[in-house]
Write a protein that holds these residues in place. Structure first.
Motif, PDB file in Angstrom:
ATOM      1  N   ILE A 132      32.816 -38.521  16.312  1.00 52.27           N
ATOM      2  CA  ILE A 132      32.364 -38.710  14.934  1.00 52.27           C
ATOM      3  C   ILE A 132      31.649 -37.434  14.509  1.00 52.27           C
ATOM      4  O   ILE A 132      30.640 -37.041  15.090  1.00 52.27           O
ATOM      5  N   GLN A 133      32.211 -36.783  13.481  1.00 51.71           N
ATOM      6  CA  GLN A 133      31.811 -35.409  13.163  1.00 51.71           C
ATOM      7  C   GLN A 133      30.407 -35.284  12.584  1.00 51.71           C
ATOM      8  O   GLN A 133      29.775 -34.239  12.741  1.00 51.71           O
ATOM      9  N   ASN A 150      26.689 -39.488  19.270  1.00 54.00           N
ATOM     10  CA  ASN A 150      28.031 -39.969  19.598  1.00 54.00           C
ATOM     11  C   ASN A 150      28.006 -40.815  20.872  1.00 54.00           C
ATOM     12  O   ASN A 150      28.640 -41.860  20.944  1.00 54.00           O
TER      13      ASN A 150
END
Ligand SMILES: Nc1ncnc2c1ncn2[C@@H]1O[C@H](COP(=O)(O)OP(=O)(O)OP(=O)(O)O)[C@@H](O)[C@H]1O
Ligand SMILES: [Mg+2]
Length: 233
Positions: free
Chosen positions: A97-98, A105
């Motif tokens: 998940i950026q 994360n």
């Protein structure tokens, strides 16, 4: 009794008029704590095997048993719990998940587990404690893949499944990632299954399952597996 057993597993995909036989009667067993390599050409059925084992897809016929669970009999609710509690998954392209940091994360994955590992210890085991506050875009491909591994193992799964985990990495970085996986297998006694199309990786496995055109071509064991550090490919 083995930890994992596939018995005459078949998987068909109906594509309009055409039926694709992705798996055509696949049987094998895996022991607890084993490091297993699944090798074979593109389209052989490797990902199909891993997805079935990970409860992300369902068999057309045959039996899959993991421990005392008959996964092939599970309904979708049981599969959800199985994926959440028993399986860690590492994909070729990390799927992080950026807009969450490295630590976040891993924390996110640990939160859905009944018995998560300590986050700091997990980040340390993949050599990323000093990058915990970075975002995925700020770290290299190999580091991102190690975050993905940390995320998968933070759940403390009995089974760690990796689909081409080194596919997007250069040679040295790929070796480091394999080393991390081998260490987890040894230290935590986690059962690790790694897919590759690269036959040069087979010396590091305890067991090698070769797949060809939806069937098992051979199953071999290495009495003395090499460490990921030693191999050349
Ligand atoms: N969801 C799907 N729908 C239809 N056909 C599929 C689906 N998933 C896989 N297949 C087909 O099943 C066969 C086996 O696919 P699979 O993805 O397991 O191969 P693979 O060994 O992982 O290949 P690769 O190395 O390219 O990833 C292929 O012919 C593929 O096209
Ligand atoms: Mg695949």
């Amino acid at each position: 009794m083995s930890f994992i057993e596939f018995k005459d597993v078949r998987k068909d995909y109906q594509m309009g008029e055409v039926c694709i036989h992705a798996l055509y009667g696949v049987s094998f067993s895996i022991e607890e704590g084993e490091f297993v390599i699944i090798a074979g050409a593109s389209g052989a059925g490797k990902s199909t095997i891993l997805n079935l084992l990970g409860g992300m897809d369902t068999v057309s016929s045959g039996t899959i048993r993991v421990g005392d669970k008959i996964v092939s009999d599970f309904d979708s609710k049981q599969l959800t719990l199985y994926r959440r509690d028993d399986v860690g998954f590492v994909f070729q392209f990390y799927n992080l998940i950026q807009n969450l940091t490295v630590r976040e994360n891993v924390e996110l994955a640990a939160q859905i587990s009944k018995s998560p590992l300590d986050i700091t210890g997990t980040l340390k085991s993949v050599g990323l404690l000093d990058r915990e506050n970075n975002f995925p875009s700020q770290i290299s491909g190999g580091e991102q893949q190690r975050v993905a591994i940390a995320r998968a193992i933070a759940k403390n799964p009995r089974l760690l499944l990796c689909d081409e985990p080194t596919g997007a990495l250069d040679y040295q970085t790929g070796k480091q990632v394999l080393e991390v996986l081998q260490n987890i297998c040894k230290k935590e006694k986690t059962t690790v299954v790694v897919i590759t199309h690269n036959l040069a990786l087979t010396p590091i496995g305890d067991k090698i399952i070769r797949v060809r055109s939806g069937k098992i071509e051979s199953i071999t064991r290495n009495e003395h597996p090499m460490s990921a550090r030693e191999i050349e490919y």
